[in-house]
Enzyme design. Structure first.
Site, short mmCIF file in Angstrom:
data_model
loop_
_atom_site.label_atom_id
_atom_site.label_comp_id
_atom_site.label_asym_id
_atom_site.label_seq_id
_atom_site.Cartn_x
_atom_site.Cartn_y
_atom_site.Cartn_z
N ASP A 49 4.79 0.26 19.14
CA ASP A 49 4.53 1.21 20.24
C ASP A 49 5.58 2.32 20.32
O ASP A 49 5.76 2.91 21.38
CB ASP A 49 4.42 0.47 21.58
CG ASP A 49 5.75 0.15 22.20
OD1 ASP A 49 6.73 -0.08 21.45
OD2 ASP A 49 5.82 0.14 23.44
N GLU A 50 6.27 2.59 19.23
CA GLU A 50 7.45 3.44 19.32
C GLU A 50 7.58 4.30 18.05
O GLU A 50 7.40 3.79 16.94
CB GLU A 50 8.61 2.47 19.39
CG GLU A 50 9.90 2.94 19.83
CD GLU A 50 10.91 1.78 19.64
OE1 GLU A 50 12.07 2.08 19.57
OE2 GLU A 50 10.49 0.60 19.52
N ASP B 228 7.72 6.01 23.47
CA ASP B 228 7.60 4.55 23.60
C ASP B 228 6.56 4.26 24.69
O ASP B 228 6.68 4.75 25.82
CB ASP B 228 8.97 3.98 23.99
CG ASP B 228 9.00 2.46 23.96
OD1 ASP B 228 9.99 1.91 23.50
OD2 ASP B 228 8.03 1.82 24.44
P1 TTP Z 1 8.62 -2.72 24.08
O1 TTP Z 1 8.37 -1.25 23.90
O2 TTP Z 1 10.00 -3.20 23.94
O3 TTP Z 1 8.16 -3.15 25.55
P2 TTP Z 1 6.93 -2.67 26.41
O4 TTP Z 1 6.18 -1.55 25.77
O5 TTP Z 1 6.09 -3.84 26.77
O6 TTP Z 1 7.62 -2.17 27.76
P3 TTP Z 1 8.47 -0.85 28.00
O7 TTP Z 1 7.70 -0.09 29.05
O8 TTP Z 1 9.79 -1.33 28.50
O9 TTP Z 1 8.55 -0.11 26.72
O10 TTP Z 1 7.71 -3.53 23.11
C1 TTP Z 1 6.39 -3.13 22.76
C2 TTP Z 1 5.48 -4.33 22.65
O11 TTP Z 1 6.00 -5.24 21.69
C3 TTP Z 1 5.37 -5.12 23.95
O12 TTP Z 1 4.36 -4.62 24.81
C4 TTP Z 1 5.10 -6.51 23.47
C5 TTP Z 1 5.78 -6.59 22.13
N1 TTP Z 1 7.05 -7.35 22.24
C6 TTP Z 1 7.04 -8.71 21.98
O13 TTP Z 1 5.99 -9.28 21.67
N2 TTP Z 1 8.21 -9.43 22.09
C7 TTP Z 1 9.39 -8.85 22.44
O14 TTP Z 1 10.42 -9.54 22.53
C8 TTP Z 1 9.40 -7.43 22.71
C9 TTP Z 1 10.67 -6.75 23.12
C10 TTP Z 1 8.20 -6.72 22.60
MG MG Z 2 7.23 0.10 25.01
#
Ligand code: TTP
Ligand code: MG
Length: 367
Positions: free
Chosen positions: A117-118, A19
């Site tokens: 992103d996962e 992720d």
């Molecule tokens: P995430 O992997 O949940 O968050 P992140 O990568 O920003 O942070 P983390 O380090 O905790 O993993 O989500 C990936 C992308 O998806 C995030 O950068 C932006 C988008 N996103 C949204 O647009 N709205 C949301 O509610 C979430 C959870 C994510």
């Molecule tokens: Mg992320």
């Protein structure tokens, strides 16, 4: 002469979850080095605190102020008025996502992308957890070299353990949980770390005296099913780290979708429409990048009592026009009983044909 074959059990499963860290914000910071080290908030325009819409994500510097995904942008402005507020650039995020996923895919026997992103990788072929750790470290390095970005990786015997492990030491983390350490690893973590256990379920579990994953694993399943139905049994087995779901590699996209759970349930139509517009822009960026055209568009809405409604429309021809996605999605917003607030909204495109013949090998694209 044929000797009898030794009896061996099935090889142990080793699953990796990767992720990206603060994905959208990290990309903005890479593009604009002057933002490095600053609280960066990607999302709707804050309009000096009067803006509508929500936060997409926040850099780790902004999270110190309490800013997080799905929070109203006006609240983020209140918590962090000195933050750098950026509107999203979905085309770029989708391109970076593609680079990351190509690297991840080449590292595994089986690969399943679950959001922008996962992804999960089945790396059972590494044979043991020492080699799996080395592989995970190499994957982090390869992603950093190609994209300049950090990610966090979890490795474990099931999807749920790998996912919880990837979140354990964010950002830039690597956590390996061997089969013998699963219950030790999970038991002291807060119950909200189980994927899918959000604010509402957490509150209900707290009322039962369940605070940690260990507490949940010790509770009677029937008590949980009485409260949550089938979902109760699911979270009980997840709390034990039991999760038989395979890493599903599918050829080609079946659908691409985006869902958002609001921080606070809302009855504001303008917020729903704006959120659909943002999701439409993001999904359109995926269409362009993957050279796809769609025929079916679906809007899903869940209200505060978990009543879920979906409405779809299928066009006669394949299309990829962003304004058509936006306008159709507005029209598909289902009605709800008077006075009910909405907790989740989602947009899905499906029924694809490849445009220009190119087809991808990436699976569904769901948050
Ligand atoms: P995430 O992997 O949940 O968050 P992140 O990568 O920003 O942070 P983390 O380090 O905790 O993993 O989500 C990936 C992308 O998806 C995030 O950068 C932006 C988008 N996103 C949204 O647009 N709205 C949301 O509610 C979430 C959870 C994510
Ligand atoms: Mg992320």
């Amino acid at each position: 002469m044929d000797l009898p074959k030794p009896i061996t059990g099935p090889a142990q499963r080793i699953i990796l979850h990767v992720d990206m860290d603060a994905f959208f914000a990290a990309i903005e910071m890479r593009e604009h080095p002057e933002m490095k080290g600053r609280p960066v908030i990607v999302g709707a325009d804050p309009k000096d605190g009067k803006g509508r819409g929500v936060v997409s994500t926040a850099s780790y510097e902004a999270r110190i102020f309490g800013v997080h995904s799905a929070m109203p942008i006006s609240k983020a402005f209140e918590l962090c008025p000195g933050g750098v507020f950026v509107r999203p650039h979905f085309d770029l995020y989708v391109q970076v996502s593609r680079d990351v996923m190509e690297i991840a895919k080449s590292a595994a026997e089986r690969f399943e992308q679950v959001s922008i992103d996962e992804a999960y990788l089945d790396i059972s072929m590494t044979g043991d957890y020492t080699s799996a750790r080395a592989m995970a470290a190499a994957l982090k390095e390869a992603i950093r070299n190609k994209t300049g970005l950090t990610c966090s990786i979890g490795v474990g015997p099931s999807k749920v353990v790998a996912k919880i492990a990837s979140d354990y030491r964010k950002p830039d983390g690597l956590t390996v949980v061997e089969p013998g350490s699963v219950s030790g690893f999970l038991s002291s973590l807060p119950v909200g770390k189980i994927p899918g256990v959000g604010k509402k379920s957490r509150g209900m579990l707290h009322q039962l005296g369940v605070r940690t994953i260990g507490d949940l694993s010790r509770i009677d399943v029937q008590e949980l099913t009485a409260l949550f139905g089938k979902w109760g049994a699911v979270i009980h087995s997840l709390s034990l780290g039991t999760d038989d779901r395979e890493v599903r590699q599918e050829e080609g996209y079946k659908s691409i979708s985006r869902e958002i759970t609001f921080e606070n349930d809302t009855d504001k139509k303008t917020l729903l429409v704006r959120t659909l517009d943002d999701m439409a822009m993001e999904l359109h960026a995926v269409l362009v990048n993957e050279h796809l055209r769609f025929r079916t568009i679906t809007v899903k809405v869940r209200d505060e009592h978990f009543l879920t409604r979906t409405r779809s429309r299928t066009f006669e021809r394949f299309c990829d026009d962003p304004s058509l996605i936006r306008e159709t999605s507005h029209g598909l917003l289902p009605g709800f009983p008077e006075g009910r607030k909405i907790r989740l909204i989602g947009l899905r495109l499906s029924g694809f044909e490849p445009k220009g013949g190119r087809q991808t090998t990436i699976t569904e694209f769901i948050r």
